[in-house]
Design an enzyme around this catalytic site. Structure first.
Site, PDB file in Angstrom:
ATOM      1  N   GLU A 244     -11.227 -27.578 -25.642  1.00  7.78           N
ATOM      2  CA  GLU A 244     -10.726 -27.826 -23.803  1.00  7.78           C
ATOM      3  C   GLU A 244      -9.134 -29.338 -23.991  1.00  7.78           C
ATOM      4  O   GLU A 244      -8.183 -28.457 -22.956  1.00  7.78           O
ATOM      5  CB  GLU A 244     -11.527 -28.087 -23.828  1.00  7.78           C
ATOM      6  CG  GLU A 244     -11.809 -28.510 -21.682  1.00  7.78           C
ATOM      7  CD  GLU A 244     -12.621 -28.524 -21.258  1.00  7.78           C
ATOM      8  OE1 GLU A 244     -14.184 -29.020 -21.657  1.00  7.78           O
ATOM      9  OE2 GLU A 244     -12.620 -28.582 -19.547  1.00  7.78           O
ATOM     10  N   ASN A 383      -9.792 -39.749 -18.888  1.00 13.34           N
ATOM     11  CA  ASN A 383      -8.977 -39.926 -19.664  1.00 13.34           C
ATOM     12  C   ASN A 383      -9.471 -41.788 -20.203  1.00 13.34           C
ATOM     13  O   ASN A 383      -9.411 -41.975 -21.437  1.00 13.34           O
ATOM     14  CB  ASN A 383      -7.349 -40.777 -18.652  1.00 13.34           C
ATOM     15  CG  ASN A 383      -6.559 -39.706 -19.085  1.00 13.34           C
ATOM     16  OD1 ASN A 383      -6.945 -38.594 -19.099  1.00 13.34           O
ATOM     17  ND2 ASN A 383      -5.971 -39.523 -18.658  1.00 13.34           N
TER      18      ASN A 383
END
Ligand SMILES: Cc1cc2nc3c(=O)[nH]c(=O)nc-3n(C[C@H](O)[C@H](O)[C@H](O)COP(=O)(O)OP(=O)(O)OC[C@H]3O[C@@H](n4cnc5c(N)ncnc54)[C@H](O)[C@@H]3O)c2cc1C
Length: 397
Positions: A244, A383
């Site tokens: 991904e 993140n």
């Protein structure tokens, strides 16, 4: 390491450019570049054009319908697609599910599903996240209880991207409760038309219907829809997540957007002086450009022939930096547009009207686009989670 394109790479790039020029429908290209939302049929149309050419799944092994291109050629392909304004392929099937099927599914499942993915006969969505299981995915609670030849599935998935279009969902479900939470997870393929499934839209900040909640109430799923072994789904889930992140850096896309930003800023004039000539603004543009060049060099060094073929934790680096850069460019667009970015014309964005009510088509989608891009630092593993990976796996902290 030599990171300049060789003669054969340039020839490959020309071949790709010619293909895109001749086969990318102009109406799709214009819609993508206008940042309008594509319909289901439009997405499938481009996917099938690529399948006809044999280029819909460049990363797959040739035996399953891949191209046999090198990492560098794949990099060139995705960059050229972005520069040309091509829509994305149906990525949940091609990029996420397919590698799991190739690695862990039965021969029968591979024979059935892989050609259907290539031809977009199925629209797949991803049923991983739940209200209490995002970053901490292994806490998922959706239950699948075996009864004879079926599993009975109960629970809820969330943030299911384009689930409203999907006829199939690949799901992580809990089949066992003994031991650590990573044990007892299974990977199930579920037909979205099965009785007991409800899809409810979540409307995002940009007033788009891109994500959904999916509810399962006593949904009967044949046991042959299990991929791999029962209770081993966590291994497959992690394998999928690695896939991904690669590609999420969107370097070609950011190169295109940066070029468009400069052109746009050049046209914004105050007292005859262009915004791009404004030192404060041009410094920000230069900063993003430097970071993008550094990211591209990093990505090229990872895909260049001779470098290791399989990208590992470095994909986290590309994801963090790539998404930050894409967001920074979208912010600069809004800054450059000023009040013109405030226009929010849903009919225009949805493609229901050719032109924006404001008359400024180029600015009309900027705010919606800015809001939409908030997602990229969250999905595919947020993140912050990627920074944890970098600190442990790359820096050894
Ligand atoms: C637009 C969009 C589309 C999506 N599409 C799909 C889809 O199709 N299918 C699907 O299954 N999921 C999808 N997701 C879900 C996505 O994968 C999750 O949102 C993501 O994993 C984060 O989980 P969460 O939202 O539950 O946030 P949480 O996990 O609750 O995190 C909240 C905040 O805490 C931070 N955080 C959490 N844990 C840590 C930690 N250990 N260290 C440091 N910081 C931490 C996170 O970075 C985040 O900032 C989508 C999400 C969005 C926004």
């Amino acid at each position: 390491m030599d990171l300049t394109y060789k003669q054969e790479d340039l020839a490959f790039r020309d071949q790709v450019r010619t293909f895109l020029k001749e086969n990318l429908p102009d109406e799709l290209r214009r819609k993508v570049l206008a940042r309008k939302r594509l319909t289901k049929d439009e997405s499938i149309r481009w996917h099938r054009i690529l399948n006809k050419q044999g280029w819909v799944a460049p990363g797959w092994p040739v035996e399953y319908g891949g191209t046999g291109w090198s990492g560098l050629q794949r990099h060139i392909w995705s960059e050229e697609c972005a520069l040309a304004g091509a829509p994305p392929v149906l990525g949940f099937g091609v990029n996420l599910l397919a590698p799991v099927l190739m690695g862990f599914a039965s021969e029968e499942q591979k024979r059935y599903y892989l050609p259907r993915i290539l031809n977009a006969d199925d629209w797949w969505c991803q049923g991983y996240s739940e209200p209490g299981a995002g970053s901490d995915l292994a806490s998922l609670k959706t239950r699948a209880v075996r009864q004879g030849d079926h599993y009975i599935v109960n629970g809820q998935k969330t943030w299911t991207t384009l689930g409203q279009h999907a006829n199939m969902i690949f799901c992580l479900v809990r089949t066992g409760t003994e031991g650590p939470k990573q044990v007892g997870i299974s990977f199930l393929l579920i037909d979205m038309n099965t009785p007991g499934i409800t899809v409810r839209p979540i409307i995002t900040l940009d007033e788009a219907h891109e994500v959904n909640e999916v509810f399962f109430d006593d949904v009967k799923v044949p046991v042959e829809n299990l991929v791999g072994e029962e209770n081993k789904g966590w291994t497959y889930a992690k394998f999928l997540l690695g896939h991904e992140r690669t590609g999420i850096a969107a370097i070609g896309y950011s190169k295109r957007e940066l070029k468009r930003l400069k052109q746009y800023a050049m046209r914004q004039q105050t007292n005859g002086v262009s915004l791009l000539a404004d030192p404060a603004f041009s410094r920000k543009v230069a900063q993003v450009e430097i970071e993008l060049m550094a990211l591209e060099m990093t990505a090229l060094s990872l895909v260049a022939d001779g470098a290791s073929k399989k990208i590992g934790p470095e994909s986290s680096l590309l994801k963090v930096k790539g998404t930050e850069i894409s967001q920074a460019i979208s912010e600069l667009f809004v800054e450059a547009a000023g009040p013109a970015a405030l226009a929010f014309d849903k009919a225009y964005l949805d493609g229901d009207s050719e032109h924006s009510v404001t008359g400024d088509d180029e600015s009309a989608a900027l705010a919606a686009h800015y809001f939409n891009l908030r997602k990229i630092t969250i999905f595919g593993g947020s993140n912050e989670i990627q920074k944890n990976v970098i600190s442990k796996m790359i820096l050894g902290l």
